[in-house]
Write a protein that holds these residues in place. Structure first.
Motif, PDB file in Angstrom:
ATOM      1  N   MET A 146       0.698  -1.088  -0.156  1.00 32.01           N
ATOM      2  CA  MET A 146      -0.032   0.024   0.009  1.00 32.01           C
ATOM      3  C   MET A 146       0.776   1.287  -0.009  1.00 32.01           C
ATOM      4  O   MET A 146       0.486   2.168  -0.562  1.00 32.01           O
ATOM      5  CB  MET A 146      -0.876   0.001   1.361  1.00 32.01           C
ATOM      6  N   GLU A 147       1.894   1.231   0.732  1.00 33.34           N
ATOM      7  CA  GLU A 147       2.924   2.242   0.776  1.00 33.34           C
ATOM      8  C   GLU A 147       3.505   2.815  -0.514  1.00 33.34           C
ATOM      9  O   GLU A 147       3.872   3.955  -0.791  1.00 33.34           O
ATOM     10  CB  GLU A 147       4.032   2.114   1.627  1.00 33.34           C
ATOM     11  N   ALA A 175      -0.433  -3.759   3.619  1.00 35.83           N
ATOM     12  CA  ALA A 175       0.319  -2.522   4.385  1.00 35.83           C
ATOM     13  C   ALA A 175       1.497  -3.303   4.781  1.00 35.83           C
ATOM     14  O   ALA A 175       1.619  -4.624   5.308  1.00 35.83           O
ATOM     15  CB  ALA A 175      -0.426  -2.356   5.570  1.00 35.83           C
ATOM     16  N   THR A 176       2.462  -2.448   4.760  1.00 37.86           N
ATOM     17  CA  THR A 176       4.059  -3.240   5.145  1.00 37.86           C
ATOM     18  C   THR A 176       3.944  -3.464   6.539  1.00 37.86           C
ATOM     19  O   THR A 176       4.860  -4.428   7.028  1.00 37.86           O
ATOM     20  CB  THR A 176       5.248  -2.303   4.632  1.00 37.86           C
ATOM     21  N   ARG A 177       3.192  -2.822   7.448  1.00 41.12           N
ATOM     22  CA  ARG A 177       3.242  -3.362   8.734  1.00 41.12           C
ATOM     23  C   ARG A 177       2.518  -4.902   9.025  1.00 41.12           C
ATOM     24  O   ARG A 177       3.173  -5.712   9.705  1.00 41.12           O
ATOM     25  CB  ARG A 177       2.306  -2.500   9.686  1.00 41.12           C
ATOM     26  N   ASP A 178       1.829  -5.206   8.134  1.00 41.00           N
ATOM     27  CA  ASP A 178       1.186  -6.651   8.090  1.00 41.00           C
ATOM     28  C   ASP A 178       2.437  -7.711   7.683  1.00 41.00           C
ATOM     29  O   ASP A 178       2.564  -8.680   8.229  1.00 41.00           O
ATOM     30  CB  ASP A 178       0.122  -6.833   7.284  1.00 41.00           C
ATOM     31  N   VAL A 179       3.242  -7.221   6.651  1.00 40.93           N
ATOM     32  CA  VAL A 179       4.375  -7.880   6.293  1.00 40.93           C
ATOM     33  C   VAL A 179       5.374  -8.015   7.323  1.00 40.93           C
ATOM     34  O   VAL A 179       5.836  -9.392   7.520  1.00 40.93           O
ATOM     35  CB  VAL A 179       5.032  -7.363   5.055  1.00 40.93           C
ATOM     36  N   GLY A 180       5.622  -6.848   7.978  1.00 41.91           N
ATOM     37  CA  GLY A 180       6.567  -6.988   8.991  1.00 41.91           C
ATOM     38  C   GLY A 180       6.182  -7.883  10.187  1.00 41.91           C
ATOM     39  O   GLY A 180       6.780  -8.480  10.645  1.00 41.91           O
ATOM     40  N   ASP A 181       4.917  -7.817  10.615  1.00 40.82           N
ATOM     41  CA  ASP A 181       4.190  -8.484  11.745  1.00 40.82           C
ATOM     42  C   ASP A 181       4.570 -10.259  11.369  1.00 40.82           C
ATOM     43  O   ASP A 181       4.769 -10.898  12.156  1.00 40.82           O
ATOM     44  CB  ASP A 181       2.661  -8.363  11.823  1.00 40.82           C
ATOM     45  N   VAL A 182       4.238 -10.474   9.977  1.00 34.89           N
ATOM     46  CA  VAL A 182       4.214 -11.781   9.478  1.00 34.89           C
ATOM     47  C   VAL A 182       5.784 -12.395   9.688  1.00 34.89           C
ATOM     48  O   VAL A 182       6.131 -13.470  10.236  1.00 34.89           O
ATOM     49  CB  VAL A 182       3.953 -11.922   8.146  1.00 34.89           C
ATOM     50  N   GLY A 199       2.382 -16.808   0.712  1.00 33.58           N
ATOM     51  CA  GLY A 199       1.843 -15.450   0.227  1.00 33.58           C
ATOM     52  C   GLY A 199       1.498 -14.553   1.674  1.00 33.58           C
ATOM     53  O   GLY A 199       1.258 -15.102   2.531  1.00 33.58           O
ATOM     54  N   VAL A 200       1.695 -13.335   1.352  1.00 32.33           N
ATOM     55  CA  VAL A 200       1.141 -12.373   2.375  1.00 32.33           C
ATOM     56  C   VAL A 200       0.215 -11.246   1.343  1.00 32.33           C
ATOM     57  O   VAL A 200       0.608 -10.600   0.752  1.00 32.33           O
ATOM     58  CB  VAL A 200       2.341 -11.705   2.996  1.00 32.33           C
ATOM     59  N   HIS A 201      -0.942 -11.538   1.741  1.00 32.27           N
ATOM     60  CA  HIS A 201      -1.953 -10.855   0.746  1.00 32.27           C
ATOM     61  C   HIS A 201      -2.673  -9.624   1.143  1.00 32.27           C
ATOM     62  O   HIS A 201      -3.763  -9.236   0.431  1.00 32.27           O
ATOM     63  CB  HIS A 201      -2.826 -12.102   0.270  1.00 32.27           C
ATOM     64  N   GLY A 202      -2.629  -9.266   2.388  1.00 33.37           N
ATOM     65  CA  GLY A 202      -3.685  -8.051   3.065  1.00 33.37           C
ATOM     66  C   GLY A 202      -5.116  -8.808   2.708  1.00 33.37           C
ATOM     67  O   GLY A 202      -5.108  -9.920   2.893  1.00 33.37           O
ATOM     68  N   PRO A 203      -5.856  -7.709   3.320  1.00 25.73           N
ATOM     69  CA  PRO A 203      -7.183  -8.290   3.608  1.00 25.73           C
ATOM     70  C   PRO A 203      -8.147  -8.810   2.572  1.00 25.73           C
ATOM     71  O   PRO A 203      -9.098  -9.922   2.369  1.00 25.73           O
ATOM     72  CB  PRO A 203      -8.052  -7.272   4.456  1.00 25.73           C
ATOM     73  N   GLU A 204      -7.904  -8.175   1.250  1.00 22.58           N
ATOM     74  CA  GLU A 204      -8.664  -8.381  -0.023  1.00 22.58           C
ATOM     75  C   GLU A 204      -7.998  -8.060  -1.121  1.00 22.58           C
ATOM     76  O   GLU A 204      -7.393  -7.109  -1.251  1.00 22.58           O
ATOM     77  CB  GLU A 204     -10.182  -7.948  -0.012  1.00 22.58           C
ATOM     78  N   ASP A 205      -8.615  -8.471  -2.429  1.00 28.36           N
ATOM     79  CA  ASP A 205      -7.965  -8.236  -3.465  1.00 28.36           C
ATOM     80  C   ASP A 205      -8.849  -6.917  -4.028  1.00 28.36           C
ATOM     81  O   ASP A 205      -9.929  -6.911  -3.796  1.00 28.36           O
ATOM     82  CB  ASP A 205      -8.115  -8.932  -4.645  1.00 28.36           C
ATOM     83  N   LEU A 206      -7.967  -6.026  -4.541  1.00 27.29           N
ATOM     84  CA  LEU A 206      -8.820  -4.626  -4.891  1.00 27.29           C
ATOM     85  C   LEU A 206      -8.180  -4.411  -6.351  1.00 27.29           C
ATOM     86  O   LEU A 206      -6.796  -4.518  -6.382  1.00 27.29           O
ATOM     87  CB  LEU A 206      -8.210  -3.576  -3.903  1.00 27.29           C
ATOM     88  N   SER A 207      -8.945  -3.381  -7.460  1.00 32.06           N
ATOM     89  CA  SER A 207      -8.580  -2.880  -8.460  1.00 32.06           C
ATOM     90  C   SER A 207      -8.126  -1.696  -8.138  1.00 32.06           C
ATOM     91  O   SER A 207      -8.499  -0.853  -7.019  1.00 32.06           O
ATOM     92  CB  SER A 207      -9.765  -2.895  -9.310  1.00 32.06           C
ATOM     93  N   ALA A 208      -7.534  -0.882  -9.024  1.00 30.85           N
ATOM     94  CA  ALA A 208      -7.182   0.418  -8.952  1.00 30.85           C
ATOM     95  C   ALA A 208      -8.288   1.292  -8.831  1.00 30.85           C
ATOM     96  O   ALA A 208      -8.579   2.373  -8.123  1.00 30.85           O
ATOM     97  CB  ALA A 208      -6.416   0.963 -10.159  1.00 30.85           C
ATOM     98  N   GLN A 209      -9.453   1.067  -9.607  1.00 36.36           N
ATOM     99  CA  GLN A 209     -10.792   1.556  -9.527  1.00 36.36           C
ATOM    100  C   GLN A 209     -11.160   1.451  -8.089  1.00 36.36           C
ATOM    101  O   GLN A 209     -11.816   2.481  -7.367  1.00 36.36           O
ATOM    102  CB  GLN A 209     -11.868   1.157 -10.438  1.00 36.36           C
ATOM    103  N   THR A 274      -4.056 -10.956   5.696  1.00 41.09           N
ATOM    104  CA  THR A 274      -3.573 -10.234   6.842  1.00 41.09           C
ATOM    105  C   THR A 274      -4.390  -8.808   7.123  1.00 41.09           C
ATOM    106  O   THR A 274      -5.405  -8.619   6.127  1.00 41.09           O
ATOM    107  CB  THR A 274      -2.391  -9.491   6.670  1.00 41.09           C
ATOM    108  N   PRO A 275      -4.525  -8.552   8.304  1.00 44.73           N
ATOM    109  CA  PRO A 275      -5.672  -7.479   8.816  1.00 44.73           C
ATOM    110  C   PRO A 275      -5.820  -6.089   8.230  1.00 44.73           C
ATOM    111  O   PRO A 275      -6.903  -5.562   8.220  1.00 44.73           O
ATOM    112  CB  PRO A 275      -5.522  -7.499  10.278  1.00 44.73           C
ATOM    113  N   THR A 276      -4.740  -5.579   8.125  1.00 41.76           N
ATOM    114  CA  THR A 276      -4.604  -3.794   7.726  1.00 41.76           C
ATOM    115  C   THR A 276      -5.610  -3.570   6.402  1.00 41.76           C
ATOM    116  O   THR A 276      -5.069  -3.971   5.441  1.00 41.76           O
ATOM    117  CB  THR A 276      -3.403  -3.365   7.594  1.00 41.76           C
ATOM    118  N   THR A 277      -6.711  -2.989   6.407  1.00 40.97           N
ATOM    119  CA  THR A 277      -7.407  -2.850   5.288  1.00 40.97           C
ATOM    120  C   THR A 277      -6.809  -1.578   4.498  1.00 40.97           C
ATOM    121  O   THR A 277      -6.129  -0.658   5.284  1.00 40.97           O
ATOM    122  CB  THR A 277      -8.930  -2.485   5.559  1.00 40.97           C
ATOM    123  N   PHE A 278      -7.264  -1.204   3.204  1.00 42.98           N
ATOM    124  CA  PHE A 278      -6.711  -0.214   2.578  1.00 42.98           C
ATOM    125  C   PHE A 278      -7.311   1.027   3.097  1.00 42.98           C
ATOM    126  O   PHE A 278      -6.624   2.226   3.280  1.00 42.98           O
ATOM    127  CB  PHE A 278      -7.199  -0.185   1.133  1.00 42.98           C
TER     128      PHE A 278
END
Ligand SMILES: NC(=O)c1ccc[n+]([C@@H]2O[C@H](COP(=O)([O-])OP(=O)(O)OC[C@H]3O[C@@H](n4cnc5c(N)ncnc54)[C@H](OP(=O)(O)O)[C@@H]3O)[C@@H](O)[C@H]2O)c1
Length: 291
Positions: A146-147, A175-182, A199-209, A274-278
Motif C-alpha cells: 500500500m505504501e 500494508a507493510t506493517r502486516d508483512v513486518g508482523d508476519v 503468500g502475504v496478501h492483505g485483507p482483500e484483492d482490490l482493483s485500481a478503481q 492479513t488484517p490492515t485494510t486499505f
C-alpha cells in the motif's frame, strides 16, 4: 535467540524490529544510518553500522545470530539491478554459511517463481541462493505494498490516481506493517523446519478503481482513476532518477503484472490474509500526507 535484521530503517524490517523488541527478543540491526531508527528502539537494539554491499561487514555483523531477516533494499541507483540484487544475496549467503545461521526470513514478492518480471524474478533467484545455504528458510511472497502510493501524493492531491495496471483487475495489496508482523512471527518461532514459500496478501484483492473509490470516500472528495500506457513506465522512473537498469526492471514487472492472465501463484488462504485494510491505511498513513 539472537535475530539479525537488514533494512530496519525501512518499512517491513522497521515494523518487524519494533515487534521483536516489544516481545523482548535479542536483536541486531544492520543499518547504514542508525540515526534513522526510532529513538524508542535505539537503546534496546544492538546496532551494527555498515553497508550490505560490504560482504565482510555482513559476516561480522551477523556473527552469533540464530535467524536473519533479509530483503533487497529498494534502490534507484544500481547500474545493473540484477547484479546488485544477487551480489547482496551472495553476501547474505556467505554470512549464513560462515556463521552457521539456521533460519532466514526473506521478503520476496508474488511472481518470484517466474522469469521476465525484472526485480520480482531477481527475488526468485535470491530465494534459491538462500535456500541453498540455510537449512530453514521462508520466502514471504508479498502482495504489492500500500505504501507504494506515497510516491503518488502529488497527483492524488489533485484528485488523480494513475495506474499502469488494468483499472478493473483485482490484485492483492498489503500494508507493510502486516508483512513486518508476519516476518516477526516467523523470526521468533524456532520450531519450524525446511523451506517454505508463503503468500502475504492483505485483507482483500482490490482493483485500481476500488482504490480510487475508497480514497474518494475517506478523503471526502472525488479521486479519478486513469490508466497510463505501459511504455511510460521507463520514462517515469528515469525522470524520478532511476538508472536505466532499474527503470527496465520496473517496466518488465508492470508489463507482466498487467497481463490479463496474470495471477499470483500462491492462493489466498486464511493464513495469507492479513488484517490492515486499505481504508485503515488511507486514514492512518496516507491522508496525513495529502493535507
Ligand atoms: N514495493 C512493493 O510493492 C513490494 C512488494 C513485494 C515485495 N517487495 C520487496 O520489499 C523490499 C523492500 O522492502 P521495504 O519497502 O521494507 O524496504 P525499504 O523501506 O526500501 O527499506 C530498505 C532499507 O534498507 C536501507 N538500505 C538501503 N541500501 C542499503 C545498503 N546498501 N546497505 C544497508 N542498508 C541499506 C535503507 O536505509 P538507509 O537508506 O537509511 O540506509 C532502507 O531504509 C524489496 O526487496 C522489494 O522487492 C516490495
Amino acid at each position: 535467540m539472537k535475530i539479525a535484521l537488514v533494512g530496519a530503517t525501512g518499512n517491513v524490517a522497521g515494523r518487524a524490529l519494533a515487534q521483536l523488541v516489544q516481545a523482548g527478543a535479542q536483536t541486531v540491526a544492520l543499518v547504514r544510518h542508525p540515526e534513522k531508527l526510532p529513538e524508542s528502539l535505539r537503546a534496546r537494539v544492538h546496532v551494527e553500522q555498515g553497508d550490505l554491499e560490504d560482504g565482510a561487514f555482513v559476516v561480522r555483523a551477523t556473527r552469533g545470530a540464530d535467524a536473519l531477516l533479509w530483503l533487497t533494499p529498494t534502490t534507484f541507483s544500481a547500474a545493473d539491478f540484477r547484479a546488485y540484487t544477487l551480489g547482496l544475496a551472495r553476501n547474505a549467503a556467505q554470512a549464513l554459511q560462515q556463521n552457521g545461521i539456521q533460519r532466514v526470513v526473506f521478503v520476496s514478492s508474488h511472481g518470484a517463481d517466474r522469469s521476465g518480471l525484472g526485480q520480482v524474478s531477481f527475488a526468485g533467484e535470491v530465494e534459491k541462493i538462500l535456500e541453498a545455504v540455510a537449512p530453514h528458510t521462508v520466502s514471504l511472497r508479498s502482495a504489492g505494498f500500500m505504501e507504494n502510493l506515497f510516491a503518488s501524493v502529488g497527483t492524488l492531491k489533485q484528485g488523480q490516481l494513475f495506474t499502469l495496471l488494468p483499472p478493473d483487475k483485482k490484485y492483492p495489496l498489503v500494508a507493510t506493517r502486516d508483512v513486518g508482523d508476519v516476518a516477526a512471527r516467523w523470526l521468533r518461532d524456532s520450531t519450524w523446519t525446511g523451506h517454505h514459500l508463503r503468500g502475504v496478501h492483505g485483507p482483500e484483492d482490490l482493483s485500481a478503481q476500488d482504490l480510487a473509490d475508497i480514497l474518494g470516500r475517506v478523503l471526502g472528495r472525488p479521486v479519478r482513476c486513469q490508466q497510463v500506457p505501459q511504455d511510460s513506465v521507463r520514462d517515469a522512473f528515469l525522470e524520478r532518477g532511476a538508472s536505466p537498469s532499474v527503470a527496465d526492471g520496473y517496466f518488465h514487472m508492470f508489463r507482466s503484472f498487467a497481463h490479463k492472465d496474470y495471477q499470483p501463484t500462491e492462493p489466498r488462504t486464511a493464513e495469507t490474509t492479513t488484517p490492515t485494510t486499505f481504508e485503515t491505511f488511507v486514514r492512518e498513513s496516507l491522508s496525513p500526507r495529502l493535507q
